[in-house]
Design a protein around this motif. Sequence first.
Motif, mmCIF file in Angstrom:
data_model
loop_
_atom_site.group_PDB
_atom_site.id
_atom_site.type_symbol
_atom_site.label_atom_id
_atom_site.label_comp_id
_atom_site.label_asym_id
_atom_site.label_seq_id
_atom_site.Cartn_x
_atom_site.Cartn_y
_atom_site.Cartn_z
ATOM 1 N N VAL A 25 0.845 -1.196 0.000
ATOM 2 C CA VAL A 25 0.000 0.000 0.000
ATOM 3 C C VAL A 25 0.879 1.244 0.000
ATOM 4 O O VAL A 25 0.654 2.185 -0.777
ATOM 5 C CB VAL A 25 -0.964 0.001 1.209
ATOM 6 C CG1 VAL A 25 -1.632 1.365 1.385
ATOM 7 C CG2 VAL A 25 -2.003 -1.096 1.060
ATOM 8 N N ASN A 26 1.895 1.252 0.840
ATOM 9 C CA ASN A 26 2.801 2.393 0.926
ATOM 10 C C ASN A 26 3.482 2.643 -0.423
ATOM 11 O O ASN A 26 3.585 3.795 -0.870
ATOM 12 C CB ASN A 26 3.843 2.153 2.028
ATOM 13 C CG ASN A 26 4.574 3.418 2.396
ATOM 14 O OD1 ASN A 26 3.977 4.478 2.539
ATOM 15 N ND2 ASN A 26 5.878 3.314 2.534
ATOM 16 N N GLN A 27 3.922 1.577 -1.081
ATOM 17 C CA GLN A 27 4.584 1.715 -2.380
ATOM 18 C C GLN A 27 3.624 2.321 -3.408
ATOM 19 O O GLN A 27 3.995 3.232 -4.150
ATOM 20 C CB GLN A 27 5.079 0.353 -2.862
ATOM 21 C CG GLN A 27 5.852 0.425 -4.160
ATOM 22 C CD GLN A 27 6.383 -0.932 -4.601
ATOM 23 O OE1 GLN A 27 6.214 -1.932 -3.920
ATOM 24 N NE2 GLN A 27 7.019 -0.951 -5.751
ATOM 25 N N LYS A 28 2.368 1.837 -3.441
ATOM 26 C CA LYS A 28 1.374 2.381 -4.385
ATOM 27 C C LYS A 28 1.113 3.855 -4.101
ATOM 28 O O LYS A 28 1.001 4.664 -5.036
ATOM 29 C CB LYS A 28 0.066 1.595 -4.292
ATOM 30 C CG LYS A 28 0.139 0.232 -4.927
ATOM 31 C CD LYS A 28 -1.154 -0.534 -4.740
ATOM 32 C CE LYS A 28 -1.016 -1.933 -5.320
ATOM 33 N NZ LYS A 28 -2.107 -2.812 -4.940
ATOM 34 N N LEU A 29 1.005 4.205 -2.831
ATOM 35 C CA LEU A 29 0.764 5.601 -2.461
ATOM 36 C C LEU A 29 1.930 6.483 -2.889
ATOM 37 O O LEU A 29 1.730 7.582 -3.408
ATOM 38 C CB LEU A 29 0.531 5.723 -0.955
ATOM 39 C CG LEU A 29 -0.801 5.193 -0.421
ATOM 40 C CD1 LEU A 29 -0.767 5.122 1.101
ATOM 41 C CD2 LEU A 29 -1.960 6.041 -0.892
ATOM 42 N N GLU A 30 3.159 5.996 -2.671
ATOM 43 C CA GLU A 30 4.340 6.778 -3.029
ATOM 44 C C GLU A 30 4.472 6.942 -4.540
ATOM 45 O O GLU A 30 4.701 8.044 -5.027
ATOM 46 C CB GLU A 30 5.603 6.137 -2.453
ATOM 47 C CG GLU A 30 5.778 6.440 -0.985
ATOM 48 C CD GLU A 30 7.117 5.975 -0.429
ATOM 49 O OE1 GLU A 30 8.071 5.793 -1.213
ATOM 50 O OE2 GLU A 30 7.205 5.806 0.789
ATOM 51 N N GLU A 31 4.335 5.837 -5.268
ATOM 52 C CA GLU A 31 4.531 5.871 -6.715
ATOM 53 C C GLU A 31 3.528 6.782 -7.412
ATOM 54 O O GLU A 31 3.841 7.400 -8.422
ATOM 55 C CB GLU A 31 4.442 4.453 -7.293
ATOM 56 C CG GLU A 31 5.646 3.600 -6.961
ATOM 57 C CD GLU A 31 5.487 2.145 -7.383
ATOM 58 O OE1 GLU A 31 4.391 1.763 -7.851
ATOM 59 O OE2 GLU A 31 6.459 1.395 -7.234
ATOM 60 N N SER A 32 2.329 6.875 -6.877
ATOM 61 C CA SER A 32 1.273 7.670 -7.503
ATOM 62 C C SER A 32 1.340 9.152 -7.119
ATOM 63 O O SER A 32 0.674 9.980 -7.720
ATOM 64 C CB SER A 32 -0.088 7.129 -7.079
ATOM 65 O OG SER A 32 -0.284 7.375 -5.697
#
Length: 103
Positions: free
Chosen positions: A21-28
Amino acid sequence: RESNMAALDRAVLDAQVRASVNQKLEESGEKEKLKELLRKKLIERGWRDELKEYCKEVIKSKGLEQISVEDLVAEITPRGRATIPDDIKAELLERIRKFLASA
């Protein structure tokens, strides 16, 4: 009763989900938007000023020369987290849910 291994497996899975979830939030770029929203709302509510005053109290009681930045952070972090208004937490959680649903 859950076995220690099952509890460990669940903890590992939880950590993997949080990391994903953290990775998706950061990448977006959504994570930065959420952080800015949180910062703005906490300032509006006076949370930041209250925590700043608490910092001053801690420094005064311990003595400026006796407390390190790390000690101060360790001292104020639990209070800071505990005093974030529930409605702000709920709003952020809802925004994360909506983001994940649309991702």
